[in-house]
Structure formats: C-alpha cells, structure tokens
Design a protein around this motif. Structure first.
Motif, mmCIF file in Angstrom:
data_model
loop_
_atom_site.group_PDB
_atom_site.id
_atom_site.type_symbol
_atom_site.label_atom_id
_atom_site.label_comp_id
_atom_site.label_asym_id
_atom_site.label_seq_id
_atom_site.Cartn_x
_atom_site.Cartn_y
_atom_site.Cartn_z
ATOM 1 N N GLY A 77 24.045 43.814 37.139
ATOM 2 C CA GLY A 77 24.043 44.644 35.941
ATOM 3 C C GLY A 77 23.261 44.040 34.805
ATOM 4 O O GLY A 77 22.510 44.730 34.111
ATOM 5 N N ALA A 78 23.416 42.731 34.594
ATOM 6 C CA ALA A 78 22.700 42.069 33.498
ATOM 7 C C ALA A 78 21.200 42.023 33.771
ATOM 8 O O ALA A 78 20.385 42.225 32.855
ATOM 9 C CB ALA A 78 23.242 40.653 33.313
ATOM 10 N N ASN A 79 20.823 41.773 35.011
ATOM 11 C CA ASN A 79 19.405 41.634 35.340
ATOM 12 C C ASN A 79 18.633 42.943 35.225
ATOM 13 O O ASN A 79 17.484 42.975 34.778
ATOM 14 C CB ASN A 79 19.240 41.097 36.761
ATOM 15 C CG ASN A 79 19.638 39.646 36.871
ATOM 16 O OD1 ASN A 79 19.989 39.013 35.885
ATOM 17 N ND2 ASN A 79 19.608 39.120 38.071
ATOM 18 N N ASP A 80 19.249 44.050 35.636
ATOM 19 C CA ASP A 80 18.500 45.299 35.792
ATOM 20 C C ASP A 80 18.770 46.321 34.701
ATOM 21 O O ASP A 80 18.248 47.427 34.769
ATOM 22 C CB ASP A 80 18.827 45.929 37.156
ATOM 23 C CG ASP A 80 18.285 45.096 38.314
ATOM 24 O OD1 ASP A 80 17.385 44.275 38.067
ATOM 25 O OD2 ASP A 80 18.754 45.258 39.452
ATOM 26 N N ILE A 81 19.571 45.991 33.706
ATOM 27 C CA ILE A 81 19.902 46.976 32.684
ATOM 28 C C ILE A 81 18.668 47.406 31.898
ATOM 29 O O ILE A 81 18.529 48.567 31.505
ATOM 30 C CB ILE A 81 20.987 46.420 31.736
ATOM 31 C CG1 ILE A 81 21.554 47.546 30.860
ATOM 32 C CG2 ILE A 81 20.435 45.305 30.858
ATOM 33 C CD1 ILE A 81 22.411 48.508 31.608
ATOM 34 N N ALA A 82 17.722 46.478 31.690
ATOM 35 C CA ALA A 82 16.534 46.813 30.892
ATOM 36 C C ALA A 82 15.636 47.807 31.611
ATOM 37 O O ALA A 82 14.932 48.592 30.972
ATOM 38 C CB ALA A 82 15.752 45.549 30.559
ATOM 39 N N ASN A 83 15.634 47.773 32.957
ATOM 40 C CA ASN A 83 14.824 48.746 33.697
ATOM 41 C C ASN A 83 15.259 50.171 33.387
ATOM 42 O O ASN A 83 14.438 51.089 33.362
ATOM 43 C CB ASN A 83 14.955 48.494 35.202
ATOM 44 C CG ASN A 83 14.251 47.228 35.625
ATOM 45 O OD1 ASN A 83 13.379 46.725 34.927
ATOM 46 N ND2 ASN A 83 14.646 46.687 36.772
#
Length: 478
Positions: A77-83
C-alpha cells in the motif's frame, strides 16, 4: 513561439516521474523498512524456538504468516499509493488526506470483489499444494512470504524498483520446488504469468498512446478547441465510467449478472456521466478567456475517477500477494479448488489501505507535484490505461506489476507524442552529438533498470525461499 527542443525532453521528463518516485519512496517508507526488518527477525526467532522445543509447526506457521503478510500488505500500500493518487492530487482534483481515504476504500473494494482470481492462481496455480501434507504446505507459503518480504525490504532500501507480484511468484515457485520437486510445479501457469509480465506493459503502451492521440488530434489540435472538447470529452469520459460500472456490476454477488446484462446499468451510468461532463465543459468554456482552454482544469474530475479505477485495480491485482499464501496457511487440509473467503480478501485489502494511509502522504505529495509539472492529459492517459490493463489481467488471475504496466504507458505516450510531432513536421533544434547520446541513455537507463529488476527478482526470491523452506522443514521435522 514553439520551443524547438521540447520533443527531446518530453519522454525523458515523463520517465523522470519513475525516478522521482523511486527516490521519494526510500524516504517515505523508511519506517516500514525498519518494521519489516524487525518482523523478519521476530519470525526467525520464532522458528529457532520451534527447532529447540519441537512445538506444533502449523500454529507457528499461522502466526508467522499473519505477521509477515500484514507487513507485506502495508508495504504494498505504501509503495504503490502514488501510482493511483498522484495525478489527481497534482491536478488539484482532491486533497491528499481525503484522497488517501478514497483510494484506500477503493483498494479494499477491489481486493474484496475482484481479488479471488489472483488469489487462486497464487495459492494453486504455481505449485500443487495437494502433494504436501498438512504443515508442509503451510511452511512452503510462509517461506515464500518471508523471502518476498525480505527481498522487498532489501531492494527498497537499495532504491531498486522491484515488483511485489514478481517477488511472491518467484518465492512460491522456489519454496515449492525445494519442498516437492519439479513434478509438483505448474510450469504452464508460471509461463502464462511470465508472458503476462511481458505483454501487459506493451498493451498499456498501445492503449495510453491511443488515448493521447485521440485527445491531441480531436481536442488539443482542433481549430476550435472549445467545440472539440464539448464534442469529444463527454462521450470519452462517459464510456470510461460506463465500462467500469458494468465491470463492477458483474462482480457483485447479490446481482450475479453477466457482462451483457451488466451493460445496461453501465450504459445508464455512462450517459449520466457524459451529461454531467458536458455541463462542466460548457461552464469552463464560459469562464475561459479567449481560446485559453486548460486541459488541467477539464481533466480534474476524470483524473480523480481514473485514480479510483487504478486503486480498485491495484487492490484486485495485489491482494492475492497477501491472501494467496495466507489461504494455504489457513487451510491445512487442502482440497482443490480452495474456497476464498471474502473476509480474507477484505483483510488483505485493509492491510494495503492502511499502508497508504500511514505512509503514503509524503510520497503522494512529491509524485503529485512532479506529474503536475508534466501534463495532466498524459497522466490521465497513463493512469487510465494502467488501470484497465491491470483489471483485465487480474480478472484472468494473472498477477502483474502495476508500476511496470505504468512504465509501458509512459513509453507509449512519449512515442506517440513524438510520432505526432514528426507528422506535423515541427522543427527540431540541432543538438550536439554528446547531448543526443545523453538523452538517449536516459531512456535506456530506465529500460535497463526495470528489466534488470524484473529478471533478477524471480530467481533471487526463488533461491531465498527455497533455502528458507528447507531450513524450516528440517526444524519442523517434516
């Protein structure tokens, strides 16, 4: 006056979005790295205790599995939230706080409604768990979780753009191979996933490029941009919303509708959206001065909806990375096919949503500003294409990397834009040979970095999980 060197910079700037994301990621999720290292150490101590005391390995596998899977969900969740959220925040469609809540809910919905196919694939489509008895299958999946989590922790600290989906697939394959041998492996299923990893970025490139070509030819370069926007944007956005609503309707267990029947509510939603979009375009045109029609303002709401689609697709595709191994760990008496409880999918989606809420604010802000400086139209095309391709892959049970698919969209948009510029015979500035080579190497460096991460991840996680699985089987006396 047209800037003659803009063609050279466009694709490099769009690709710079990935570089900015990778650099910001290390600083934004540093707390998760510490948490992950502590969790892996704790699980190692648990199994050391198991080896000394000879306690039941099944109970240890369940406890350790939930601990590692929870951290893995937070990390995803933290890694891909910006996508998902970065473009909408950058365009001013929504603030970061409400946006994190909105996409978090979409993640949970995607995981719960559409995560079953990928979960089944990871639980049963890589290794035949039925050949392992009781705690053997549990230990295989726990070893896979530990290896994938360890590799992601190390790779994130080293600023490498690795994929969680690739990591968990390689880890399950390595643990299954170590525990049951080559005869237990589903090589056809593994080949299908590898093929999807190669084809989905290409599909995203084609779709994102086609969307940009439509926006640019029919709207941006039209003699009357206002009339063109009023004619083309409402049906385009309406079709996007209608297709997504129809897809959601097919997933609702209460209705149990197939796609032909689901097209009716999708058409209603699409027509309503087109009507609202037509009114919005008319209002913006009335407020605009002269011919200055900004795409950023026109695409604010569509970018927000694309962000929701992207988060839903991400939940559908990545929840299986958590729920698949947990399903096997929680079901020691393996019967094919394994039923996937909605509660398990909801828990996996909640872990990912919490990761975004707790650690994604800083990362979304950095990426959102970077995308705004580029172009909201390109961000819209990339986000929408990525969401659609990931949804299609997830519905077929194929775990793919949303980041790698987005990279394909970036390249597709860049190449189509250069093609349209050449077609329009726009003049380019003559650059020195050294500068042309530097700009070409920037593009190649992204391809090499992402391809290397994809190639290395699977064998590394397979080796790590295989060694971990053999050690735990020996400790458990299996």
């Amino acid at each position: 006056m047209t800037r003659p060197d803009r063609d050279f910079r466009t694709l490099d700037k769009d690709l710079g979005r990935i570089t900015v994301a990778e650099s910001a990621l290390f600083h934004a999720v540093r707390p998760i790295l510490r948490l992950g290292a502590g969790i892996l150490l704790a699980v190692s101590l648990i199994f050391l205790t198991l080896g000394v005391t000879g306690q039941q390995p099944g109970l240890v596998a369940i406890g350790g599995g939930f601990i590692v899977a929870g951290w893995l969900g937070l990390s995803i969740g933290a890694n891909d939230i910006a996508n998902s959220l970065g473009p909408a925040v950058g365009a001013g469609a929504i603030a970061v706080g409400p946006g994190l809540v909105l996409v978090g809910l979409a993640e949970i919905a995607g995981a719960t409604l559409a995560g079953q196919a990928v979960t089944h694939r990871l639980a049963e489509g890589i290794v035949d768990i039925a050949v392992l008895s009781g705690a053997g299958g549990q230990i295989v999946m726990l070893a896979a979780l530990i290896a994938a989590a360890g590799w992601i922790t190390v790779a994130t600290a080293a600023n490498l753009p690795v994929s969680t989906s690739h990591s968990i697939v390689g880890a399950i394959a390595g643990a299954g191979l170590a525990a049951a041998g080559a005869q237990a492996m589903s090589w056809g299923g593994i080949a299908a996933m590898a093929l999807a990893w190669m084809l989905t970025p290409l599909a995203a490139a084609a779709l994102a490029g086609a969307l940009l070509a439509l926006l640019r030819i029919k709207v941006a370069e039209a003699p009357d941009r206002g009339a063109a926007a009023r004619a083309w944007l409402p049906p385009m956005i309406g079709a996007m919303v209608g297709l997504f609503v129809a897809f959601i309707v097919t997933l609702l267990p209460v209705l149990s509708l197939r796609l032909p029947a689901a097209l009716l509510p999708g058409a209603v939603a699409g027509l309503a959206t087109a009507a609202l979009m037509r009114r919005r375009v008319g209002r913006i045109l009335a407020e605009a001065s002269g011919d200055r029609l900004g795409m950023k303002r026109l695409l604010r709401q569509p970018l927000l909806f694309a962000a929701v689609m992207m988060a839903f697709a991400h939940g559908a595709g990545d929840a299986g990375n958590v729920a698949g191994p947990l399903l096997v760990i929680l079901t020691p008496a393996h019967q094919a096919p394994l039923p996937v409880p909605l509660l398990l999918l909801a828990v996996a989606g909640t872990f990912m949503a919490l990761g975004g809420l707790l650690f994604g604010r800083q990362l979304v802000g950095v990426i959102g500003e970077g995308i705004t400086r580029l172009n909201p139209a390109r961000a819209f095309c990339i986000t929408l294409a990525t969401a659609m391709i990931v949804l299609i892959a997830s519905s077929r049970g194929l775990p793919v990397s949303s980041t790698h698919v987005a990279v394909g969209g970036v390249f597709g948009v860049g190449f189509v834009r250069e093609m349209l510029d050449r077609r329009a015979e726009r003049k380019r500035a003559d650059l020195p040979v050294e500068e042309r080579r530097r700009r070409q190497l920037i593009r190649r460096s992204h391809v090499v970095t992402i391809t290397a991460a994809w190639v290395v991840t699977v064998p590394v996680t397979a080796l790590l999980s295989g060694l971990c699985c053999l050690a735990m089987l020996r400790l458990a006396g299996i």
